[in-house]
Scaffold this motif. Structure first.
Motif, mmCIF file in Angstrom:
data_model
loop_
_atom_site.group_PDB
_atom_site.id
_atom_site.type_symbol
_atom_site.label_atom_id
_atom_site.label_comp_id
_atom_site.label_asym_id
_atom_site.label_seq_id
_atom_site.Cartn_x
_atom_site.Cartn_y
_atom_site.Cartn_z
ATOM 1 N N GLN A 120 40.991 34.507 25.797
ATOM 2 C CA GLN A 120 42.139 35.394 25.933
ATOM 3 C C GLN A 120 42.417 36.002 24.568
ATOM 4 O O GLN A 120 42.496 35.301 23.579
ATOM 5 C CB GLN A 120 43.351 34.605 26.427
ATOM 6 C CG GLN A 120 44.553 35.472 26.653
ATOM 7 C CD GLN A 120 45.688 34.675 27.258
ATOM 8 O OE1 GLN A 120 45.575 33.499 27.524
ATOM 9 N NE2 GLN A 120 46.783 35.319 27.472
ATOM 10 N N SER A 121 42.543 37.289 24.505
ATOM 11 C CA SER A 121 42.805 38.004 23.263
ATOM 12 C C SER A 121 41.782 37.676 22.179
ATOM 13 O O SER A 121 42.129 37.556 21.010
ATOM 14 C CB SER A 121 44.214 37.671 22.754
ATOM 15 O OG SER A 121 45.164 37.997 23.714
ATOM 16 N N GLY A 122 40.536 37.473 22.560
ATOM 17 C CA GLY A 122 39.495 37.195 21.589
ATOM 18 C C GLY A 122 39.452 35.766 21.104
ATOM 19 O O GLY A 122 38.654 35.434 20.249
ATOM 20 N N ARG A 123 40.295 34.894 21.611
ATOM 21 C CA ARG A 123 40.315 33.494 21.200
ATOM 22 C C ARG A 123 39.823 32.630 22.345
ATOM 23 O O ARG A 123 40.087 32.913 23.509
ATOM 24 C CB ARG A 123 41.729 33.061 20.821
ATOM 25 C CG ARG A 123 42.244 33.780 19.605
ATOM 26 C CD ARG A 123 43.585 33.234 19.238
ATOM 27 N NE ARG A 123 44.074 33.905 18.051
ATOM 28 C CZ ARG A 123 45.197 33.609 17.468
ATOM 29 N NH1 ARG A 123 45.971 32.666 17.950
ATOM 30 N NH2 ARG A 123 45.582 34.254 16.398
ATOM 31 N N GLU A 124 39.142 31.542 21.990
ATOM 32 C CA GLU A 124 38.675 30.625 23.023
ATOM 33 C C GLU A 124 39.789 29.654 23.370
ATOM 34 O O GLU A 124 40.430 29.082 22.486
ATOM 35 C CB GLU A 124 37.438 29.882 22.534
ATOM 36 C CG GLU A 124 36.252 30.808 22.353
ATOM 37 C CD GLU A 124 35.005 30.049 21.985
ATOM 38 O OE1 GLU A 124 34.864 28.881 22.385
ATOM 39 O OE2 GLU A 124 34.175 30.637 21.287
ATOM 40 N N ARG A 153 49.235 27.434 26.900
ATOM 41 C CA ARG A 153 47.812 27.402 26.616
ATOM 42 C C ARG A 153 47.588 26.788 25.242
ATOM 43 O O ARG A 153 48.399 26.961 24.331
ATOM 44 C CB ARG A 153 47.190 28.790 26.677
ATOM 45 C CG ARG A 153 47.517 29.673 25.531
ATOM 46 C CD ARG A 153 46.833 31.039 25.580
ATOM 47 N NE ARG A 153 47.196 31.788 24.409
ATOM 48 C CZ ARG A 153 48.339 32.428 24.247
ATOM 49 N NH1 ARG A 153 49.228 32.444 25.223
ATOM 50 N NH2 ARG A 153 48.609 33.050 23.121
ATOM 51 N N ARG A 154 46.503 26.058 25.138
ATOM 52 C CA ARG A 154 46.097 25.500 23.851
ATOM 53 C C ARG A 154 44.739 26.103 23.532
ATOM 54 O O ARG A 154 43.821 26.032 24.351
ATOM 55 C CB ARG A 154 46.017 23.985 23.921
ATOM 56 C CG ARG A 154 45.625 23.330 22.626
ATOM 57 C CD ARG A 154 46.556 23.638 21.494
ATOM 58 N NE ARG A 154 47.679 22.739 21.449
ATOM 59 C CZ ARG A 154 48.654 22.848 20.574
ATOM 60 N NH1 ARG A 154 48.654 23.833 19.694
ATOM 61 N NH2 ARG A 154 49.642 22.009 20.574
ATOM 62 N N GLU A 155 44.633 26.707 22.379
ATOM 63 C CA GLU A 155 43.385 27.347 21.979
ATOM 64 C C GLU A 155 42.546 26.376 21.154
ATOM 65 O O GLU A 155 43.066 25.407 20.607
ATOM 66 C CB GLU A 155 43.698 28.629 21.223
ATOM 67 C CG GLU A 155 44.399 29.624 22.139
ATOM 68 C CD GLU A 155 44.982 30.830 21.450
ATOM 69 O OE1 GLU A 155 44.824 30.957 20.226
ATOM 70 O OE2 GLU A 155 45.601 31.640 22.154
ATOM 71 N N LEU A 156 41.247 26.618 21.098
ATOM 72 C CA LEU A 156 40.334 25.718 20.404
ATOM 73 C C LEU A 156 40.647 25.585 18.917
ATOM 74 O O LEU A 156 40.357 24.559 18.310
ATOM 75 C CB LEU A 156 38.883 26.167 20.594
ATOM 76 C CG LEU A 156 38.327 25.998 22.007
ATOM 77 C CD1 LEU A 156 36.895 26.508 22.069
ATOM 78 C CD2 LEU A 156 38.406 24.555 22.478
ATOM 79 N N ASP A 157 41.272 26.602 18.327
ATOM 80 C CA ASP A 157 41.610 26.523 16.901
ATOM 81 C C ASP A 157 42.872 25.708 16.651
ATOM 82 O O ASP A 157 43.338 25.578 15.524
ATOM 83 C CB ASP A 157 41.739 27.920 16.292
ATOM 84 C CG ASP A 157 42.927 28.705 16.807
ATOM 85 O OD1 ASP A 157 43.720 28.185 17.631
ATOM 86 O OD2 ASP A 157 43.088 29.872 16.397
ATOM 87 N N GLY A 158 43.465 25.137 17.719
ATOM 88 C CA GLY A 158 44.655 24.303 17.593
ATOM 89 C C GLY A 158 45.955 25.036 17.823
ATOM 90 O O GLY A 158 46.997 24.415 17.970
ATOM 91 N N SER A 159 45.929 26.356 17.838
ATOM 92 C CA SER A 159 47.160 27.101 18.078
ATOM 93 C C SER A 159 47.484 27.070 19.575
ATOM 94 O O SER A 159 46.659 26.711 20.394
ATOM 95 C CB SER A 159 47.030 28.540 17.582
ATOM 96 O OG SER A 159 46.013 29.217 18.289
#
Length: 105
Positions: A2-6, A30-36
């Motif tokens: 989503q929005s270029g983030r995994e 949502r939790r993104e792979l980068d921790g955000s």
């Protein structure tokens, strides 16, 4: 993605008033792979923490998310750090959704 983030996972956030009313979707965390993390802004049943910008006695918390179920009177307020810990625990447990009315507060 989503929005270029995994994205690691999505978690629907609902209220059922402990089974007393029909399942009501309040938002999707949502939790993104980068921790955000983030929450769906398409739904209007929560207010994010607004820091010093929050007005006293408004439905906007300084350090907490505030959820407002339109089907019942529940308006849980959850500290930002505690909220994301709950979301992460639900993700690890592979919960399909998080029912706020079942939380002990």
């Amino acid at each position: 993605m989503q929005s270029g983030r995994e994205v690691a996972f999505f978690l629907p956030v609902v209220c059922t008033d402990r089974g007393q009313h029909k399942r009501r979707l309040l938002t999707v965390a949502r939790r993104e792979l980068d921790g955000s993390g983030g929450m769906s802004s398409a739904l209007e049943w929560f207010a994010p923490p607004m820091g010093a910008e929050a007005e006293p006695r408004s439905l906007i918390g300084r350090d907490s998310y505030i959820f407002a179920c339109p089907s019942c009177s529940r308006k849980p307020q959850i500290n930002r750090a505690k909220w994301w810990n709950l979301v992460d625990e639900a993700g690890r447990a592979r919960l399909r959704e998080l029912d706020l009315s079942l939380l002990p507060f």
